[in-house]
Structure formats: C-alpha cells, structure tokens
Design a protein around this motif. Structure first.
Motif, mmCIF file in Angstrom:
data_model
loop_
_atom_site.group_PDB
_atom_site.id
_atom_site.type_symbol
_atom_site.label_atom_id
_atom_site.label_comp_id
_atom_site.label_asym_id
_atom_site.label_seq_id
_atom_site.Cartn_x
_atom_site.Cartn_y
_atom_site.Cartn_z
ATOM 1 N N LEU A 55 -2.888 12.431 -0.071
ATOM 2 C CA LEU A 55 -1.870 12.124 1.208
ATOM 3 C C LEU A 55 -0.921 11.616 0.927
ATOM 4 O O LEU A 55 -0.869 10.202 0.005
ATOM 5 C CB LEU A 55 -3.400 11.042 1.879
ATOM 6 C CG LEU A 55 -3.152 10.697 3.196
ATOM 7 C CD1 LEU A 55 -3.768 11.933 4.013
ATOM 8 C CD2 LEU A 55 -4.495 10.025 3.340
ATOM 9 N N ILE A 56 0.233 11.768 1.830
ATOM 10 C CA ILE A 56 1.697 11.557 2.594
ATOM 11 C C ILE A 56 1.446 10.305 3.329
ATOM 12 O O ILE A 56 1.413 11.432 4.824
ATOM 13 C CB ILE A 56 2.057 12.290 2.080
ATOM 14 C CG1 ILE A 56 1.840 13.104 0.894
ATOM 15 C CG2 ILE A 56 3.597 11.314 2.405
ATOM 16 C CD1 ILE A 56 3.726 14.177 0.597
ATOM 17 N N VAL A 57 1.569 9.432 3.801
ATOM 18 C CA VAL A 57 1.940 8.677 4.948
ATOM 19 C C VAL A 57 2.386 7.707 4.618
ATOM 20 O O VAL A 57 3.041 7.230 3.872
ATOM 21 C CB VAL A 57 0.729 7.521 5.058
ATOM 22 C CG1 VAL A 57 0.450 6.981 6.471
ATOM 23 C CG2 VAL A 57 -1.310 8.633 4.901
ATOM 24 N N GLN A 60 0.273 0.156 2.918
ATOM 25 C CA GLN A 60 2.114 -0.491 2.357
ATOM 26 C C GLN A 60 2.393 0.025 0.934
ATOM 27 O O GLN A 60 1.158 0.535 1.041
ATOM 28 C CB GLN A 60 1.852 -1.948 1.990
ATOM 29 C CG GLN A 60 1.676 -3.038 3.394
ATOM 30 C CD GLN A 60 1.114 -4.053 3.514
ATOM 31 O OE1 GLN A 60 1.096 -4.797 1.796
ATOM 32 N NE2 GLN A 60 1.029 -4.930 4.468
ATOM 33 N N PRO A 61 3.629 -0.064 1.050
ATOM 34 C CA PRO A 61 3.608 0.337 -0.444
ATOM 35 C C PRO A 61 2.647 0.296 -1.551
ATOM 36 O O PRO A 61 2.552 0.678 -2.586
ATOM 37 C CB PRO A 61 5.410 -0.236 -0.672
ATOM 38 C CG PRO A 61 5.403 -0.193 0.395
ATOM 39 C CD PRO A 61 4.648 -0.105 1.232
ATOM 40 N N SER A 62 2.030 -0.967 -1.644
ATOM 41 C CA SER A 62 1.503 -1.386 -2.426
ATOM 42 C C SER A 62 -0.290 -0.606 -2.416
ATOM 43 O O SER A 62 -1.049 -0.833 -3.263
ATOM 44 C CB SER A 62 1.561 -3.586 -2.487
ATOM 45 O OG SER A 62 0.646 -3.607 -0.892
ATOM 46 N N HIS A 63 -0.440 -0.158 -1.265
ATOM 47 C CA HIS A 63 -1.357 0.082 -0.931
ATOM 48 C C HIS A 63 -1.480 1.572 -2.113
ATOM 49 O O HIS A 63 -2.613 2.076 -1.814
ATOM 50 C CB HIS A 63 -1.332 0.773 0.599
ATOM 51 C CG HIS A 63 -2.199 -0.717 0.990
ATOM 52 N ND1 HIS A 63 -1.363 -1.117 2.242
ATOM 53 C CD2 HIS A 63 -3.118 -1.127 0.677
ATOM 54 C CE1 HIS A 63 -1.782 -1.831 2.636
ATOM 55 N NE2 HIS A 63 -2.961 -1.807 2.015
ATOM 56 N N ALA A 64 -0.151 2.197 -2.258
ATOM 57 C CA ALA A 64 0.011 3.953 -3.185
ATOM 58 C C ALA A 64 -0.855 3.825 -4.181
ATOM 59 O O ALA A 64 -0.739 2.690 -5.691
ATOM 60 C CB ALA A 64 1.429 4.121 -3.303
ATOM 61 N N GLY A 65 -1.982 4.648 -4.349
ATOM 62 C CA GLY A 65 -2.200 4.956 -5.893
ATOM 63 C C GLY A 65 -3.701 5.745 -5.788
ATOM 64 O O GLY A 65 -3.604 6.506 -4.547
ATOM 65 N N GLY A 80 -11.244 11.458 -6.730
ATOM 66 C CA GLY A 80 -9.890 11.228 -6.153
ATOM 67 C C GLY A 80 -9.561 11.391 -5.083
ATOM 68 O O GLY A 80 -9.179 12.567 -4.730
ATOM 69 N N THR A 81 -8.134 10.535 -4.388
ATOM 70 C CA THR A 81 -8.082 10.921 -3.559
ATOM 71 C C THR A 81 -6.144 9.768 -3.935
ATOM 72 O O THR A 81 -6.621 9.094 -4.053
ATOM 73 C CB THR A 81 -8.447 10.467 -2.150
ATOM 74 O OG1 THR A 81 -8.996 10.709 -1.134
ATOM 75 C CG2 THR A 81 -6.835 10.301 -1.447
ATOM 76 N N HIS A 82 -5.123 10.666 -4.096
ATOM 77 C CA HIS A 82 -4.486 10.559 -4.344
ATOM 78 C C HIS A 82 -2.938 10.185 -3.192
ATOM 79 O O HIS A 82 -2.859 11.097 -2.101
ATOM 80 C CB HIS A 82 -3.176 11.489 -5.362
ATOM 81 C CG HIS A 82 -3.433 11.995 -6.662
ATOM 82 N ND1 HIS A 82 -2.851 11.714 -7.233
ATOM 83 C CD2 HIS A 82 -4.578 12.411 -6.463
ATOM 84 C CE1 HIS A 82 -3.914 12.290 -8.393
ATOM 85 N NE2 HIS A 82 -5.163 12.455 -7.862
ATOM 86 N N LEU A 83 -2.559 9.157 -2.774
ATOM 87 C CA LEU A 83 -2.327 8.108 -1.827
ATOM 88 C C LEU A 83 -1.751 7.956 -2.084
ATOM 89 O O LEU A 83 -0.396 6.763 -2.878
ATOM 90 C CB LEU A 83 -3.213 7.048 -1.184
ATOM 91 C CG LEU A 83 -2.097 6.452 0.132
ATOM 92 C CD1 LEU A 83 -2.459 7.396 0.620
ATOM 93 C CD2 LEU A 83 -2.768 4.778 0.763
ATOM 94 N N ILE A 84 -0.010 8.314 -0.968
ATOM 95 C CA ILE A 84 1.560 7.550 -1.613
ATOM 96 C C ILE A 84 1.886 6.842 0.304
ATOM 97 O O ILE A 84 1.566 8.109 0.807
ATOM 98 C CB ILE A 84 2.016 9.192 -1.719
ATOM 99 C CG1 ILE A 84 1.912 9.470 -3.223
ATOM 100 C CG2 ILE A 84 3.724 9.130 -1.583
ATOM 101 C CD1 ILE A 84 2.577 11.336 -3.068
ATOM 102 N N ILE A 85 3.018 6.606 -0.270
ATOM 103 C CA ILE A 85 3.401 5.941 1.271
ATOM 104 C C ILE A 85 4.616 5.545 1.151
ATOM 105 O O ILE A 85 5.975 5.419 -0.507
ATOM 106 C CB ILE A 85 2.780 4.433 0.766
ATOM 107 C CG1 ILE A 85 1.398 3.774 0.389
ATOM 108 C CG2 ILE A 85 3.136 3.929 2.246
ATOM 109 C CD1 ILE A 85 0.349 4.510 2.498
ATOM 110 N N GLN A 86 5.252 7.072 2.678
ATOM 111 C CA GLN A 86 6.305 6.726 2.284
ATOM 112 C C GLN A 86 7.091 5.310 3.386
ATOM 113 O O GLN A 86 6.724 5.341 4.091
ATOM 114 C CB GLN A 86 7.038 8.258 3.791
ATOM 115 C CG GLN A 86 6.471 9.073 2.068
ATOM 116 C CD GLN A 86 7.197 10.734 2.497
ATOM 117 O OE1 GLN A 86 7.205 10.563 4.429
ATOM 118 N NE2 GLN A 86 7.651 11.791 1.940
ATOM 119 N N PRO A 87 8.084 5.557 2.415
ATOM 120 C CA PRO A 87 8.971 4.443 3.187
ATOM 121 C C PRO A 87 9.419 4.654 4.887
ATOM 122 O O PRO A 87 9.997 5.848 5.152
ATOM 123 C CB PRO A 87 10.358 3.714 2.237
ATOM 124 C CG PRO A 87 10.300 4.860 1.280
ATOM 125 C CD PRO A 87 9.002 5.485 1.764
#
Lengths: 110, 116
Positions: free
Chosen positions: B11-13, B80-85, B109-116
């Motif tokens: 997931l890219i958010v 937030q960026p700290s939620h990535a993982g 697992g779900t890979h989460l990426i947070i885009q700024p």
C-alpha cells in the motif's frame, strides 16, 4: 526489563557448519517460540516450548533442534546448515494474550 | 495453504491520508494480534483483540474484530512517515490444531509506504 533478547544478531555460516542461536527472556514466561521469516512466506513457526524441559515441533521443524533447559532460555540449533536455512530468525515469548518478539538474528548460509 | 489472508499486500499512501489493512480467516479467530515491523527490525506489538465487535485504539491506529470473529481491520488515520513498515496480523494457532498456547500463525504482511 530487557524483554526478549537474541544472540547473535548476524551470522554467516558455510554449508554443513553448525551453530546455536540463543534466546533469553526475563519476564518469567512459560511459553517460548522460534520463528523464521522469509520474503513472500511471512513468519513460520519452527519449534516451541510450553515450559522448562518441554519442546514441540511447529510448522517447519526439519533441520533444527531446540532445548529449554532453563525457563528463561530457549536455544535453536542447526546441526548441519543448508542454504535453505538462510533467513531471519525471531524468538518470542507469550503470556496473557501478548506475544513479545526479540530483535531477530539474520543468518546467511553460503 | 495460507490460513490468514492479509490485504492489500502493499500500500502506498500519501502522508495525511487514511488507510485500512484487512486480515481474514476461514476459521473463527480466538485471539488476533497486530504487529508492526520496521524493515530489518523486530516485531512491535500493537494490539490484541479477542471478542467479537471489539475495537482498540492506540494513538492514530485503530483495530477492530468483526462480530463473527473472522475478519479484523487495522485503520490508520492521518498517516505519517513513522507509520511506514510491514503490518502483520497473527492468530492463535490453537484454533487450528486444538488446545494450548501453541504459538501464532501469521499472515504474509502488508507493506505500507507513506509518500510525503
């Protein structure tokens, strides 16, 4: 409390070599577990223990042995390492609906 | 076969957006755990759910177990960026093998990426 600790953090072995991974917990938990984590496979249970002096097989036990001589320690042994055992190994202990994990050991077998 | 299915796999958010991760079981869940894992690090316990309809929150993360106890969702508000993982759901193996605290079985697992 240190929680769950694992040693070593990293290790490189050659095929056929042996080694022991040590897991220690200072929470007086009865239940301890060894998992391996591989890309695309998630976490899989290798062996577990429900108390001092007891061990049981998990989902992927072949090639591994374990011992729980003391309540606080759970050892995972590889008698003859194979490249297929390259993985990240996690130890965990469990009590009252909460499962605590160690930081992991990254093992590479060449 | 994988007994716990997580979706999506990745997931890219955009930062600030909300997101939901799902964990589905073909069997009744008697204990459902959510963990977060930073890349290359260990698993951090987030929450554990047991009762049908139960909902727990920690900071901006909310997890819920449905009434039938076969699906759990993890919702992050204002990411937030700290939620990535990597977010992992785990369930008590005992429900599959019968009795005892035999460890947890995990989703992939779900890979989460947070885009700024």
């Amino acid at each position: 409390n240190a929680g769950v600790t694992q040693t070593p953090k990293f290790r490189v072995l050659k095929t056929g070599q042996s080694m022991t991974l040590l897991c220690a917990q200072d929470m007086n938990h009865e239940y301890m577990y060894w998992y391996r984590q591989d890309p695309g496979m998630g976490l899989r249970l290798i062996h577990y223990s429900v108390g001092e002096g007891t061990t049981a097989k998990g989902e992927v036990p072949d090639g591994y042995n374990v011992s729980r001589l003391k309540k606080q320690n759970f050892l995972l042994g590889l008698e003859s390492a194979a490249p297929s055992q390259t993985s990240v190994y996690f130890c965990a202990s469990h009590r009252r609906g909460r499962c605590y994990f160690g930081p992991g050991t990254r093992l590479t077998v060449t | 076969s994988q007994e716990l299915e997580q979706s999506p796999q990745s997931l890219i958010v955009q930062e600030g957006k909300n997101l939901t991760i799902n964990c589905t079981s073909s069997k009744t869940l008697y204990g459902l755990y959510w963990y977060k894992q930073k890349y290359g690090e260990g698993l951090i316990f987030l929450m554990m759910l047991q009762k049908g309809g139960e909902e727990k929150s920690h900071e901006k993360i909310t997890a819920k177990l449905d009434e039938k106890k076969q699906q759990s969702s993890l919702h992050i508000t204002a990411s937030q960026p700290s939620h990535a993982g990597i977010y992992l759901c785990g369930a008590d193996i005992a429900m599959y093998s019968g009795g005892g605290a035999d460890g947890l079985t995990f989703g992939k697992g779900t890979h989460l990426i947070i885009q700024p």
